[in-house]
Scaffold this motif. Structure first.
Motif, PDB file in Angstrom:
ATOM      1  N   ARG A  76       0.886  -1.162   0.000  1.00 21.04           N
ATOM      2  CA  ARG A  76       0.000   0.000   0.000  1.00 21.04           C
ATOM      3  C   ARG A  76       0.927   1.216   0.000  1.00 21.04           C
ATOM      4  O   ARG A  76       1.927   1.223   0.697  1.00 21.04           O
ATOM      5  CB  ARG A  76      -0.902  -0.028   1.230  1.00 21.04           C
ATOM      6  CG  ARG A  76      -1.665  -1.356   1.341  1.00 21.04           C
ATOM      7  CD  ARG A  76      -2.902  -1.238   2.172  1.00 21.04           C
ATOM      8  NE  ARG A  76      -3.334  -2.526   2.701  1.00 21.04           N
ATOM      9  CZ  ARG A  76      -4.251  -3.317   2.137  1.00 21.04           C
ATOM     10  NH1 ARG A  76      -4.847  -2.954   1.028  1.00 21.04           N
ATOM     11  NH2 ARG A  76      -4.597  -4.448   2.700  1.00 21.04           N
ATOM     12  N   THR A 129      -9.276  -9.671  -5.241  1.00 23.56           N
ATOM     13  CA  THR A 129      -9.525  -9.551  -3.795  1.00 23.56           C
ATOM     14  C   THR A 129     -10.316 -10.759  -3.327  1.00 23.56           C
ATOM     15  O   THR A 129     -11.225 -11.207  -4.028  1.00 23.56           O
ATOM     16  CB  THR A 129     -10.287  -8.265  -3.426  1.00 23.56           C
ATOM     17  OG1 THR A 129     -10.708  -8.373  -2.050  1.00 23.56           O
ATOM     18  CG2 THR A 129     -11.504  -8.007  -4.281  1.00 23.56           C
ATOM     19  N   ILE A 130      -9.976 -11.244  -2.126  1.00 21.79           N
ATOM     20  CA  ILE A 130     -10.740 -12.392  -1.593  1.00 21.79           C
ATOM     21  C   ILE A 130     -12.134 -11.965  -1.145  1.00 21.79           C
ATOM     22  O   ILE A 130     -12.973 -12.815  -0.872  1.00 21.79           O
ATOM     23  CB  ILE A 130     -10.008 -13.073  -0.409  1.00 21.79           C
ATOM     24  CG1 ILE A 130      -9.859 -12.120   0.784  1.00 21.79           C
ATOM     25  CG2 ILE A 130      -8.665 -13.632  -0.849  1.00 21.79           C
ATOM     26  CD1 ILE A 130      -9.493 -12.827   2.088  1.00 21.79           C
ATOM     27  N   ASP A 131     -12.392 -10.658  -1.071  1.00 14.48           N
ATOM     28  CA  ASP A 131     -13.638 -10.179  -0.454  1.00 14.48           C
ATOM     29  C   ASP A 131     -14.869 -10.197  -1.369  1.00 14.48           C
ATOM     30  O   ASP A 131     -15.981 -10.005  -0.881  1.00 14.48           O
ATOM     31  CB  ASP A 131     -13.458  -8.737   0.046  1.00 14.48           C
ATOM     32  CG  ASP A 131     -12.555  -8.658   1.263  1.00 14.48           C
ATOM     33  OD1 ASP A 131     -12.268  -9.706   1.858  1.00 14.48           O
ATOM     34  OD2 ASP A 131     -12.127  -7.536   1.602  1.00 14.48           O
ATOM     35  N   MET A 173     -12.584 -13.395   7.195  1.00 13.97           N
ATOM     36  CA  MET A 173     -12.188 -12.070   6.712  1.00 13.97           C
ATOM     37  C   MET A 173     -13.344 -11.331   6.041  1.00 13.97           C
ATOM     38  O   MET A 173     -14.327 -11.945   5.627  1.00 13.97           O
ATOM     39  CB  MET A 173     -10.997 -12.185   5.773  1.00 13.97           C
ATOM     40  CG  MET A 173      -9.686 -12.098   6.534  1.00 13.97           C
ATOM     41  SD  MET A 173      -8.292 -11.829   5.448  1.00 13.97           S
ATOM     42  CE  MET A 173      -7.133 -11.111   6.606  1.00 13.97           C
ATOM     43  N   GLY A 174     -13.159 -10.051   5.888  1.00 12.30           N
ATOM     44  CA  GLY A 174     -14.166  -9.198   5.260  1.00 12.30           C
ATOM     45  C   GLY A 174     -14.448  -8.018   6.166  1.00 12.30           C
ATOM     46  O   GLY A 174     -15.309  -8.097   7.042  1.00 12.30           O
ATOM     47  N   ARG A 175     -13.663  -6.955   5.986  1.00 13.25           N
ATOM     48  CA  ARG A 175     -13.801  -5.789   6.875  1.00 13.25           C
ATOM     49  C   ARG A 175     -15.101  -5.060   6.591  1.00 13.25           C
ATOM     50  O   ARG A 175     -15.799  -4.640   7.486  1.00 13.25           O
ATOM     51  CB  ARG A 175     -12.604  -4.857   6.665  1.00 13.25           C
ATOM     52  CG  ARG A 175     -12.430  -3.832   7.759  1.00 13.25           C
ATOM     53  CD  ARG A 175     -11.205  -2.990   7.517  1.00 13.25           C
ATOM     54  NE  ARG A 175      -9.977  -3.726   7.704  1.00 13.25           N
ATOM     55  CZ  ARG A 175      -8.822  -3.430   7.095  1.00 13.25           C
ATOM     56  NH1 ARG A 175      -8.761  -2.444   6.233  1.00 13.25           N
ATOM     57  NH2 ARG A 175      -7.741  -4.132   7.327  1.00 13.25           N
ATOM     58  N   GLU A 227     -15.222 -10.324   9.901  1.00 11.58           N
ATOM     59  CA  GLU A 227     -14.196  -9.428  10.479  1.00 11.58           C
ATOM     60  C   GLU A 227     -14.734  -8.015  10.734  1.00 11.58           C
ATOM     61  O   GLU A 227     -14.389  -7.375  11.732  1.00 11.58           O
ATOM     62  CB  GLU A 227     -13.025  -9.389   9.491  1.00 11.58           C
ATOM     63  CG  GLU A 227     -11.905  -8.464   9.850  1.00 11.58           C
ATOM     64  CD  GLU A 227     -10.941  -8.275   8.669  1.00 11.58           C
ATOM     65  OE1 GLU A 227     -11.122  -8.905   7.612  1.00 11.58           O
ATOM     66  OE2 GLU A 227     -10.017  -7.476   8.819  1.00 11.58           O
ATOM     67  N   TYR A 254      -5.252 -14.481   8.328  1.00 12.61           N
ATOM     68  CA  TYR A 254      -4.578 -14.395   7.024  1.00 12.61           C
ATOM     69  C   TYR A 254      -4.421 -15.716   6.299  1.00 12.61           C
ATOM     70  O   TYR A 254      -4.083 -15.722   5.114  1.00 12.61           O
ATOM     71  CB  TYR A 254      -3.230 -13.696   7.184  1.00 12.61           C
ATOM     72  CG  TYR A 254      -3.414 -12.233   7.499  1.00 12.61           C
ATOM     73  CD1 TYR A 254      -3.668 -11.319   6.492  1.00 12.61           C
ATOM     74  CD2 TYR A 254      -3.417 -11.789   8.810  1.00 12.61           C
ATOM     75  CE1 TYR A 254      -3.900  -9.986   6.778  1.00 12.61           C
ATOM     76  CE2 TYR A 254      -3.647 -10.455   9.111  1.00 12.61           C
ATOM     77  CZ  TYR A 254      -3.887  -9.556   8.090  1.00 12.61           C
ATOM     78  OH  TYR A 254      -4.131  -8.237   8.369  1.00 12.61           O
ATOM     79  N   ARG A 257      -6.022 -15.726   3.018  1.00 14.72           N
ATOM     80  CA  ARG A 257      -5.463 -15.011   1.870  1.00 14.72           C
ATOM     81  C   ARG A 257      -4.394 -15.822   1.155  1.00 14.72           C
ATOM     82  O   ARG A 257      -3.964 -15.431   0.058  1.00 14.72           O
ATOM     83  CB  ARG A 257      -4.870 -13.680   2.337  1.00 14.72           C
ATOM     84  CG  ARG A 257      -5.875 -12.601   2.625  1.00 14.72           C
ATOM     85  CD  ARG A 257      -5.653 -11.367   1.775  1.00 14.72           C
ATOM     86  NE  ARG A 257      -4.417 -10.715   2.050  1.00 14.72           N
ATOM     87  CZ  ARG A 257      -4.268  -9.593   2.770  1.00 14.72           C
ATOM     88  NH1 ARG A 257      -5.328  -9.007   3.298  1.00 14.72           N
ATOM     89  NH2 ARG A 257      -3.101  -9.054   2.954  1.00 14.72           N
TER      90      ARG A 257
END
Ligand code: ADP
Ligand code: F6P
Length: 324
Positions: A76, A129-131, A173-175, A227, A254, A257
């Motif tokens: 990032r 993305t995994i989301d 996961m998944g914010r 998440e 993680y 991922r």
């Protein structure tokens, strides 16, 4: 007239996702087949700013399709968020003869691609993305692997949970997005599925559900928590205190991922990579590849980012009925 493209760059940005290597491989090999030169840009936009740029030949992506993570690395970059950073990145592209860039990442990475396009570098995004939370596409690279990894882990937790007659909260996961929680909740037969988009914070309803299920003879109670809701450990303590039933929290984290991508992720990533290479070759810019209703297609990035996507209501309702 469309700009002539002779050399392209490829980078991965934001969170990594299984299948990104298959996409890189397809971008490289399809572009070479189109007669272009390809450069790999390491560590996303930050690597571009640091001029971490390498020549990519077909052999450089050999033996990578089955590997998790991203061979180019990802990062990032705060510097790239600034106008100066974007200007510098475009100048570096020009200095290296890079006419266009394929950006593999999430919607944050697309915003970066938008900026690069504004500075005269052609760009095409690929959803990585995994989301599954990219609006213009029914499929994102990495989701299939992540849900299968999580599903297998949840099955294992369920075994021990049943043996001990415990309640288990498993955080996936998944914010901001509940797709992993929804899919695993259904596939793992969870008793409660908590999605950031839908959760009403009514913990008493969950407690009542656990007590009623226990009275009906159920020896386990699986709660899939996303998440974005989080706090699984404190939730477990409260549920145990209220129900008198031993409750444990497991945060998968993680591991979701990583790992070797599924066949589906490898296949779709390969098609999307090739598609992105083709439209960049045709001179298109500020585009993003998507998959809808059985077809690969591309959208203007501005339009793609303006689209809305939510948990499909029918899927959500069915998930609630099946968990009874
Ligand atoms: P993802 O692509 O997975 O959504 P991020 O949101 O972290 O991940 O974005 C990845 C990178 O894209 C950021 O570190 C930043 O360098 C770049 N980026 C994100 N948003 C913008 C923006 N609005 N303008 C320019 N670059 C951006
Ligand atoms: O976008 C993928 C994802 O794994 C989200 O599910 C999660 O919220 C986020 O990335 C975590 O990002 P980071 O790698 O910065 O911790």
């Amino acid at each position: 007239m469309a700009k002539e493209i002779k050399t392209i760059g490829v980078l991965t940005s934001g969170g990594d996702a299984p299948g990104m290597n298959a996409a890189i491989r397809a971008v490289v090999r399809k572009s070479i087949a189109n007669g272009l030169k390809v450069k790999g840009i390491k560590k996303g936009y930050q690597g571009l700013l640091n001029e971490e740029i390498v020549d990519m030949e077909a052999k450089n992506v050999s033996d990578t399709i089955q590997r998790g993570g991203t061979i180019l690395g990802t990062a990032r970059s705060t510097e790239f968020r600034t106008e100066e950073g974007q200007q510098k990145a475009a100048e570096i592209c020009k200095a290296h003869g890079i006419d266009g860039v394929v950006v593999i990442g999430g919607d944050g990475s697309y915003r970066g691609a938008q900026k690069l396009a504004e500075h005269g570098i052609n760009t095409v995004g690929i959803p990585g993305t995994i989301d599954l939370d990219i609006t213009c596409t029914d499929y994102t690279i990495g989701f299939d692997t992540a849900i299968n990894t999580a599903m297998q882990a949840i099955d294992k937790v369920r075994d021990t949970s049943s043996s001990h007659e415990r309640c288990s909260i498993i955080e996936v996961m998944g914010r901001n997005a509940g797709y992993i929680a929804l899919w695993c909740g259904v596939a793992n037969g969870a008793e409660d599925i908590l999605l950031p988009e839908k959760y009403d914070y009514d913990e008493q309803r969950i407690i009542n559900n656990i007590i009623n299920n226990r009275k009906r003879g159920k020896t386990h109670h699986i709660i899939i928590n996303a998440e974005g809701i989080g706090h699984s450990t404190s939730m477990a303590r409260r549920i145990e205190a209220a129900t008198g039933i031993e409750t444990r929290a497991t945060i998968l984290g993680y591991m979701q991922r990583g790992g070797s991508p599924t066949c589906k992720d490898r296949f779709y990533a390969s098609m999307m990579g090739a598609y992105a290479a083709d439209i960049l070759y045709e001179g298109k810019t500020n585009r993003v590849v998507g998959y809808q209703h059985g077809e690969f297609m591309d959208f203007d990035i501005d339009e793609a980012l303006a689209m809305q996507k939510d948990i499909p209501e029918y899927q959500y309702q069915v998930s609630r009925i099946l968990s009874l």
